[in-house]
Design a protein around this motif. Structure first.
Motif, short mmCIF file in Angstrom:
data_model
loop_
_atom_site.label_atom_id
_atom_site.label_comp_id
_atom_site.label_asym_id
_atom_site.label_seq_id
_atom_site.Cartn_x
_atom_site.Cartn_y
_atom_site.Cartn_z
N SER A 1 5.20 7.20 -3.61
CA SER A 1 4.32 7.46 -4.75
C SER A 1 4.98 7.74 -5.97
O SER A 1 4.87 7.41 -7.02
CB SER A 1 3.51 8.91 -4.47
N GLY B 1 -6.23 -4.02 -9.38
CA GLY B 1 -5.62 -2.50 -9.84
C GLY B 1 -5.88 -2.15 -10.85
O GLY B 1 -6.50 -0.73 -10.97
N PHE C 1 -1.27 4.35 -12.09
CA PHE C 1 -1.68 3.62 -10.65
C PHE C 1 -1.85 2.09 -10.59
O PHE C 1 -1.23 1.33 -9.59
CB PHE C 1 -3.33 4.17 -10.36
N SER C 2 -2.35 1.56 -11.65
CA SER C 2 -2.72 0.19 -11.87
C SER C 2 -1.24 -0.74 -11.83
O SER C 2 -1.05 -1.65 -11.12
CB SER C 2 -3.45 -0.22 -13.02
N PHE D 1 0.21 -0.18 -8.24
CA PHE D 1 -0.44 -1.08 -7.52
C PHE D 1 0.01 -2.47 -7.56
O PHE D 1 0.19 -3.05 -6.22
CB PHE D 1 -1.90 -1.21 -7.86
N SER D 2 0.13 -3.06 -8.63
CA SER D 2 0.80 -4.41 -8.68
C SER D 2 2.22 -4.39 -8.05
O SER D 2 2.59 -5.46 -7.50
CB SER D 2 0.96 -4.96 -10.37
N TRP E 1 9.41 -1.87 -4.44
CA TRP E 1 8.69 -0.61 -4.36
C TRP E 1 9.75 0.60 -4.91
O TRP E 1 9.12 1.69 -5.26
CB TRP E 1 8.39 -0.43 -3.21
N SER F 1 -4.56 8.19 -5.08
CA SER F 1 -3.81 6.60 -5.09
C SER F 1 -3.61 6.30 -3.55
O SER F 1 -3.74 5.37 -3.31
CB SER F 1 -2.45 6.79 -5.96
N ILE G 1 -5.07 3.30 -1.93
CA ILE G 1 -4.09 2.09 -1.14
C ILE G 1 -4.61 2.02 0.08
O ILE G 1 -4.74 0.70 0.43
CB ILE G 1 -2.75 2.50 -1.56
N VAL H 1 -7.93 -0.08 0.39
CA VAL H 1 -7.64 -1.58 -0.06
C VAL H 1 -6.86 -2.12 1.08
O VAL H 1 -7.23 -3.34 1.76
CB VAL H 1 -6.54 -1.61 -1.31
#
Lengths: 294, 166
Positions: free
Chosen positions: A6, A132, A149-150, A153-154, A235, B17, B21, B24
């Protein structure tokens, strides 16, 4: 190295900066422009489609032929464009839902366009980018957290997508996937596509090298497979930019050997794969120092 | 430039989140598992995964008026007619390749759809032969490519290779 996913992906508790804000809004703008571009490109092409050859995705549940033989794809493109503008404007009310509705409409636009058997992946990253931002707006009340977050997310789905691609190769073909003769097959296949597209074909120097050396062709494929396999490293902040550059290199290799350029993905990787925020902050800091009296 | 410090008091966004996630990912798995690995924009990205297998593409040649139609396969070097660019008619070559290779029954509706794809609804003003092209790995020559005449779209009457007529 911090292993908390995260923190690495979203960094909700980290300080914000002008550079980060500019990059996040810039990425949102890119996703918005890509959404409108795809909606119109797919919509206008769908006007010449008269039959469904291979229904996939949402077309397996809904008879997508209602989008063929009329001007619906164009109206859908108009609606998607309007919703994208509303989403980007960040208006209260409809602005919160705009990206989500645009995403659903774009899924139908894709299904109508690609009902002829082709299943391209060139727009998948842009589609995930839109999803996202849609989810960021829907589930986060604080716009800062939503946009963080968006972007995260990508990053998550870029890493996952390339790892899936590596696994697909190993499952479908096995460890001999990088055999150079396989690249020869694809170079010939793409050469026929080029003959079909333009009437003739001429191999470039990289393709000539690969066709003349099985070892070199094998090396190209092996490096590509390894890059995909380790793509999950995006990541983690420490490896993010190096891994993104490797993935960009992979796309350049695909372009040179197989004449396939995933233009939207390359743009997206260029936005997310370079430390733009650090550079912008450095530039602003330098200008401020310059303006302050000694 | 660090110009604002968000509050460190709540882990709420991280929790949200995680939930989003995971949801999704669940939808991702369910949709690709039940849709041959594809539910845009979700995918298992299988492109180029089946290496070394025989491939099918297509290409188009413009046939001179009045030339007798033959349906025999040949190499790319010995194709009848003149080169024709599908891009000049606004057609994506991969769409055409998939249309040709994935069509199982070549009935009149399907031939009409191919004609619409090639001419955008206009009446054909030239004879176009659509070839099905197949490539396979061959021991001696590396890759062997053969092209078979598949469908002829012409101003007079469209014709289909007799071996695939339903």
């Amino acid at each position: 190295m911090k292993l908390n996913l995260s923190d690495n992906l979203f960094g909700f508790d980290l300080p914000d900066s002008a550079g980060q804000r500019i990059v996040r809004k810039g990425f949102e703008l890119f996703v918005g422009v890509a959404t409108c571009y795809l909606a119109w490109k797919w919509g206008l092409y769908t006007l010449r489609i008269a039959d469904v050859v291979l229904p996939l995705g949402v077309a397996r549940y809904v008879d997508i032929s209602f989008m063929h033989g009329n001007s619906l794809p164009v109206w859908n493109a108009v609606l998607i464009s309007l919703l994208t503008v509303l989403g980007f404007g960040g208006f209260k009310g409809i602005g919160r839902w705009a990206y989500s509705v645009a995403f659903v409409l774009l899924v139908f636009q894709y299904a109508a366009r690609y009902s002829l058997g082709e299943i391209p992946h060139s727009a998948n990253l842009a589609g995930m980018g839109l999803l996202g931002f849609a989810l960021g707006r829907l589930f986060f009340t604080d716009p800062l957290n939503g946009s963080r977050f968006s972007i995260g997310f990508s990053y998550l789905f870029i890493g996952l997508g390339y790892v899936f691609a590596a696994w697909s190769k190993l499952i479908a073909t096995g460890i001999f996937w990088p055999d150079g003769s396989h690249l020869w097959m694809w170079i010939n296949e793409k050469a026929v596509d080029e003959i079909s597209r333009s009437g003739f074909v001429e191999l470039n120097f990289v393709q000539e090298w690969a066709m003349n050396s099985r070892l070199l062709a094998t090396t190209f494929l092996a490096v590509g497979l390894l890059t995909e396999f380790f793509a999950f490293l995006v990541w983690f902040k420490r490896f993010r930019y190096a891994t993104m550059m490797a993935i960009l290199g992979l796309h350049m290799g695909i372009w040179m050997t197989m004449d396939i350029l995933f233009a939207l993905s390359v743009w997206e990787l260029s936005i997310l794969g370079l430390p733009w925020a650090v550079w912008i902050d450095y530039f602003i800091q330098k200008r401020l120092k310059h303006q302050l009296p000694n | 430039m660090k110009d604002s410090q968000p509050q460190k008091t709540s882990s709420h966004p991280a929790k949200t989140s995680k939930t989003v996630i995971l949801s999704v990912l669940l939808v991702y798995v369910l949709t690709v598992a039940t849709n041959l690995g594809e539910f845009w924009p979700f995918s298992i990205y299988p492109m180029f995964s089946q290496a070394g297998r025989t491939w099918n593409r297509s290409l188009v040649r413009e046939m001179p008026a009045g030339e007798r139609v033959t349906w025999a396969a040949s190499s790319l070097e010995n194709l009848p007619g003149a080169p024709f660019s599908v891009r000049s008619n606004g057609v994506d070559p991969i769409d055409l390749a998939n249309f040709v290779s994935k069509t199982l029954v070549w009935d009149s509706l399907r031939v009409a759809a191919l004609e619409k794809m090639m001419f955008g609804g206009r009446t054909p003003d030239k004879s176009l032969m659509i070839f099905k092209v197949q490539g396979r790995l061959a021991d001696r020559v590396g890759v062997e490519v053969t092209a078979t005449p598949w469908v002829l779209i012409s101003p007079g009457k469209d014709q289909v290779n007799p071996s695939i007529v339903p």
